[in-house]
Scaffold this active site. Sequence first.
Site, PDB file in Angstrom:
ATOM      1  N   LYS A 196       0.825  -1.208   0.000  1.00 57.28           N
ATOM      2  CA  LYS A 196       0.000   0.000   0.000  1.00 57.28           C
ATOM      3  C   LYS A 196       0.861   1.261   0.000  1.00 57.28           C
ATOM      4  O   LYS A 196       0.527   2.258  -0.648  1.00 57.28           O
ATOM      5  CB  LYS A 196      -0.952  -0.010   1.189  1.00 57.28           C
ATOM      6  CG  LYS A 196      -2.123  -0.981   0.997  1.00 57.28           C
ATOM      7  CD  LYS A 196      -3.058  -0.955   2.180  1.00 57.28           C
ATOM      8  CE  LYS A 196      -4.352  -1.715   1.872  1.00 57.28           C
ATOM      9  NZ  LYS A 196      -4.132  -3.111   1.528  1.00 57.28           N
ATOM     10  N   LYS A 218      -9.606  -2.695  -6.150  1.00 59.41           N
ATOM     11  CA  LYS A 218     -10.065  -1.319  -6.396  1.00 59.41           C
ATOM     12  C   LYS A 218      -8.901  -0.339  -6.332  1.00 59.41           C
ATOM     13  O   LYS A 218      -8.886   0.674  -7.027  1.00 59.41           O
ATOM     14  CB  LYS A 218     -11.147  -0.944  -5.381  1.00 59.41           C
ATOM     15  CG  LYS A 218     -12.493  -1.630  -5.634  1.00 59.41           C
ATOM     16  CD  LYS A 218     -13.575  -1.112  -4.724  1.00 59.41           C
ATOM     17  CE  LYS A 218     -13.460  -1.668  -3.329  1.00 59.41           C
ATOM     18  NZ  LYS A 218     -13.850  -3.080  -3.219  1.00 59.41           N
ATOM     19  N   LYS A 255      -3.469  -8.767  -9.487  1.00 55.62           N
ATOM     20  CA  LYS A 255      -4.587  -9.135  -8.624  1.00 55.62           C
ATOM     21  C   LYS A 255      -5.697  -8.087  -8.744  1.00 55.62           C
ATOM     22  O   LYS A 255      -5.428  -6.888  -8.709  1.00 55.62           O
ATOM     23  CB  LYS A 255      -4.120  -9.230  -7.172  1.00 55.62           C
ATOM     24  CG  LYS A 255      -5.233  -9.573  -6.182  1.00 55.62           C
ATOM     25  CD  LYS A 255      -4.695  -9.629  -4.773  1.00 55.62           C
ATOM     26  CE  LYS A 255      -4.473  -8.252  -4.183  1.00 55.62           C
ATOM     27  NZ  LYS A 255      -5.731  -7.584  -3.796  1.00 55.62           N
TER      28      LYS A 255
END
Length: 217
Positions: A110, A192, A189
Amino acid sequence: MRILSGIQPSGRPHLGNYFGALRQYITLQSGNEPFYFIASYHALTAVQEPELLREYTVGVALDFLALGLDPEQSALFAQQDVPEVTELTWILSCVTPMGLLERAVSYKDKIAQGLTPNHGLFAYPVLQAADILIYLSDLVPVGQDQKQHLEMTRDIAGKFNQQFGEVFVIPEPYILDSTAVVPGIDGRKMSKSYGNEIGIFDEGKELKRKIMSIVTD
């Protein structure tokens, strides 16, 4: 068995959510004791507009029902409706080694995607552990990307039990190899956060545009 799993209300569910988790929720609700929750606190790492988060939370609840979740067989609830979860999060934080959290692959991913690092993002696995352990869950259906977090939950539970006695059930993952990782339209993968998802309820021109842009070999 007692089943526990949750989904973030960070937008409408996509096919990766369905094949990786939601379909298993529906299958496992018969003959078990399932608890399925909408993980609004987890979504705060990405969605911090109150009205939008409320809209997404209600939307996920409706999507659960539309896809076949039966309230007569399953408990469906919002994470914030059980404040004891955040209390347990703090207690578990006090026995969770920093090194365990620093090894979290999803946190590094992230940050690499450009998310601003903060304590919520870093301590995400502890909240997830509290979500699972507070209900004494036996089985947790997850996608492959959440396998490490469940292993961390098992480590935290084991450390707590070793220190304070046999308090928590050590949960087992439920991962189907055939849908452990659902690829998105760009081959990565489906997520969103990558913008490569196909929504469960997409239709018409939008659905065609996404399908026609799928990367092939």
